[in-house]
Design a protein around this motif. Structure first.
Motif, PDB file in Angstrom:
ATOM      1  N   PRO A 229       0.850  -1.203   0.000  1.00 33.00           N
ATOM      2  CA  PRO A 229       0.000   0.000   0.000  1.00 33.00           C
ATOM      3  C   PRO A 229       0.878   1.242   0.000  1.00 33.00           C
ATOM      4  O   PRO A 229       1.991   1.227   0.521  1.00 33.00           O
ATOM      5  N   GLY A 230       0.382   2.298  -0.613  1.00 31.41           N
ATOM      6  CA  GLY A 230       1.142   3.543  -0.640  1.00 31.41           C
ATOM      7  C   GLY A 230       1.806   3.781  -1.977  1.00 31.41           C
ATOM      8  O   GLY A 230       1.725   2.956  -2.889  1.00 31.41           O
TER       9      GLY A 230
ATOM     10  N   LYS B   1      -5.741   5.878   7.712  1.00 34.98           N
ATOM     11  CA  LYS B   1      -6.488   4.809   7.035  1.00 34.98           C
ATOM     12  C   LYS B   1      -6.092   4.731   5.569  1.00 34.98           C
ATOM     13  O   LYS B   1      -5.902   3.639   5.023  1.00 34.98           O
ATOM     14  N   MET B   2      -5.970   5.883   4.936  1.00 38.85           N
ATOM     15  CA  MET B   2      -5.586   5.912   3.530  1.00 38.85           C
ATOM     16  C   MET B   2      -4.235   5.240   3.310  1.00 38.85           C
ATOM     17  O   MET B   2      -4.002   4.579   2.294  1.00 38.85           O
TER      18      MET B   2
ATOM     19  N   TRP C 263       2.703  13.466   7.132  1.00 41.62           N
ATOM     20  CA  TRP C 263       3.435  12.610   8.068  1.00 41.62           C
ATOM     21  C   TRP C 263       2.762  11.243   8.220  1.00 41.62           C
ATOM     22  O   TRP C 263       3.417  10.197   8.067  1.00 41.62           O
ATOM     23  N   VAL C 264       1.465  11.226   8.508  1.00 46.05           N
ATOM     24  CA  VAL C 264       0.793   9.948   8.766  1.00 46.05           C
ATOM     25  C   VAL C 264       0.616   9.136   7.485  1.00 46.05           C
ATOM     26  O   VAL C 264       0.367   7.930   7.546  1.00 46.05           O
ATOM     27  N   THR C 265       0.764   9.775   6.330  1.00 40.95           N
ATOM     28  CA  THR C 265       0.680   9.050   5.063  1.00 40.95           C
ATOM     29  C   THR C 265       1.984   8.354   4.730  1.00 40.95           C
ATOM     30  O   THR C 265       1.971   7.215   4.225  1.00 40.95           O
ATOM     31  N   PHE C 266       3.123   8.983   5.026  1.00 39.84           N
ATOM     32  CA  PHE C 266       4.402   8.461   4.553  1.00 39.84           C
ATOM     33  C   PHE C 266       5.200   7.679   5.591  1.00 39.84           C
ATOM     34  O   PHE C 266       6.050   6.864   5.214  1.00 39.84           O
ATOM     35  N   VAL C 267       4.955   7.896   6.871  1.00 37.14           N
ATOM     36  CA  VAL C 267       5.671   7.087   7.865  1.00 37.14           C
ATOM     37  C   VAL C 267       5.437   5.585   7.637  1.00 37.14           C
ATOM     38  O   VAL C 267       6.385   4.791   7.702  1.00 37.14           O
TER      39      VAL C 267
END
Length: 435
Positions: free
Chosen positions: A57-58, A240-241, A320-324
């Motif tokens: 994911p990501g 969540k994303m 931050w919360v997307t890439f960590v």
């Protein structure tokens, strides 16, 4: 011999500044720089890493940069490569968002980015040719690549299903055509990895670090501010994303748009379209549109803070919360994935998946080219087909001309990437602001 850390730092900064064109352009750029120019990573290891990142994911391109940085210099190399891949785009998106809410005029910014986006067409075309030529050594592999492209582009088959089919084809090929699916690699037996080997202690440290850097801030925001506060809602939503964006940003943009506009009301439909357009033309992953969304959401509901400060905090939090988690997936899995390269059957499966990934890159490249060259792109659906269908009259002659110029400059006259991007940026600025 791996490069020095300082040399690698400068190269990762260059890649971060020039990573236009969505996943296809970014993968192409890294392949060009790391494999073709610098020869820091060999072809098979690059494609092996790409296979793994495509399954996560990501944003796959950012994770590929992290993986490659880890290969060269261990944990610090992965952190630097992954952060520099995101940082230029993040700073530019924050600047654009601040200009947008303060002045509402972005024509000059769009002009510069428009020229760079058109130039990226050359990078994308070059990547498909180079990666395809080296990865598809046999007509069976060509067949897998073609089948994966048709499945995704024409029928909308989910990427995990394509990967599973390609992996099974590789398993079968290991028995029936081992000379095709189990090649002898010149680097087999070499193990230049500088990082940890993925033991229990390493896994525990990565997990604890991930919880501390990702989970704890989210829990604290929810506990202190409560649900309904813009910072807490952004932290939870974008977390969540981060764990459901399989197949890259394209797979979840519609969902994110609907939630950000209709459920949370962080920005209006027009602003969301602006953000998506800007994310497609700025360096870094396309998912960096979350920076724009986070900024506008917090700017519009600042509480007792200055609106611009609130916007900056919202943009930083959402990013931050997307890439960590992206770093977490790489540092947890990369040591184990590297060891799988020596397993015969798994190597055969990954050969099949590599061929399928060429088809995926071709799909991303065509998607990118269509949306750069045409202003109005719909869908044509019939007999199970689901094809992007550009309206011919919406062709942008300026984008076509700049794309052709970049193709000639880079592929025919071998002009450097940065010089080509700079020339196209200036021409795009003139086209959008003068003519």
């Amino acid at each position: 011999m791996p490069p020095s850390f300082s040399d690698a730092f400068l190269v990762w900064l260059r890649i971060g500044l020039a990573s236009f064109g969505g996943p296809a352009g970014q993968i192409a750029l890294m392949h060009r720089v790391l494999v073709e120019e610098r020869k820091w990573i060999d072809e098979s290891r690059f494609l092996h890493a790409l296979n793994y990142c495509m399954l996560l994911p990501g944003p796959e391109a950012q994770q590929l940069a992290t993986y490659a940085g880890w290969l060269l210099h261990g944990t610090r190399g992965g952190l630097v490569a992954g952060m520099l891949f995101v940082l230029p785009g993040f700073l530019l998106m924050v600047f654009i968002a601040a200009v947008y809410v303060s002045f509402g005029e972005l024509d000059w910014v769009r002009g510069l980015l428009f020229g760079m986006q058109a130039a990226t067409l050359a990078i994308v075309v070059e990547a498909v040719i180079r990666i395809g030529r080296k990865a598809l050594r046999h007509r069976l592999l060509w067949g897998i690549a073609a089948a994966s492209f048709v499945a995704i582009f024409a029928f909308g088959v989910p990427f995990p299903a394509v990967v599973l089919g390609a992996g099974l084809a590789g398993f079968a090929g290991a028995r029936w055509r081992p000379e095709v699916f189990v090649p002898v690699r010149p680097d087999d037996g070499a193990d230049p990895l500088p990082g940890p080997r993925g033991g229990a202690g390493w896994t525990l440290r990565v997990l604890l670090g991930g919880v501390a850097l990702w989970g704890v801030p989210v829990l604290l925001l929810v506990a202190v501010l409560g649900t309904g506060h813009v910072f807490a809602d952004e932290a939870v939503f974008f977390s969540k994303m981060a764990v459901v964006t399989f197949g890259g940003a394209y797979a979840v943009l519609a969902y994110m748009t609907q939630q950000a506009v209709e459920r949370y009301g962080w920005l209006g439909p027009t602003e969301m379209v602006q953000g998506l357009a800007l994310a497609e033309t700025t360096p870094g992953p396309l998912i960096l549109v979350i920076t724009f969304v986070g900024f506008l959401g917090a700017h519009g509901d600042p509480g007792g803070l200055d609106p611009l400060l609130s916007g900056l905090l919202g943009a930083t939090l959402s990013t931050w919360v997307t890439f960590v988690p992206c770093f977490l997936w790489i540092f947890l899995g990369a040591p184990h994935i590297e060891r799988l390269r020596s397993q015969r059957l798994l190597s055969a499966a990954l050969t099949g998946i590599t061929a399928a990934v060429v088809g995926v890159i071709l799909n991303l490249s065509l998607w990118f080219a269509i949306h750069v060259l045409f202003a109005d792109v719909g869908r044509w659906q019939a007999a199970g087909l689901d094809l992007p269908w550009p309206r011919p009259t919406s062709l942008d002659p300026a984008a076509l001309a700049l794309g052709a110029f970049a193709l000639l400059a880079m592929l025919r006259f071998h002009v450097g990437l940065l010089k080509t991007l700079a020339a196209c940026a200036v021409m795009g600025l003139l086209l959008k602001t003068v003519f």
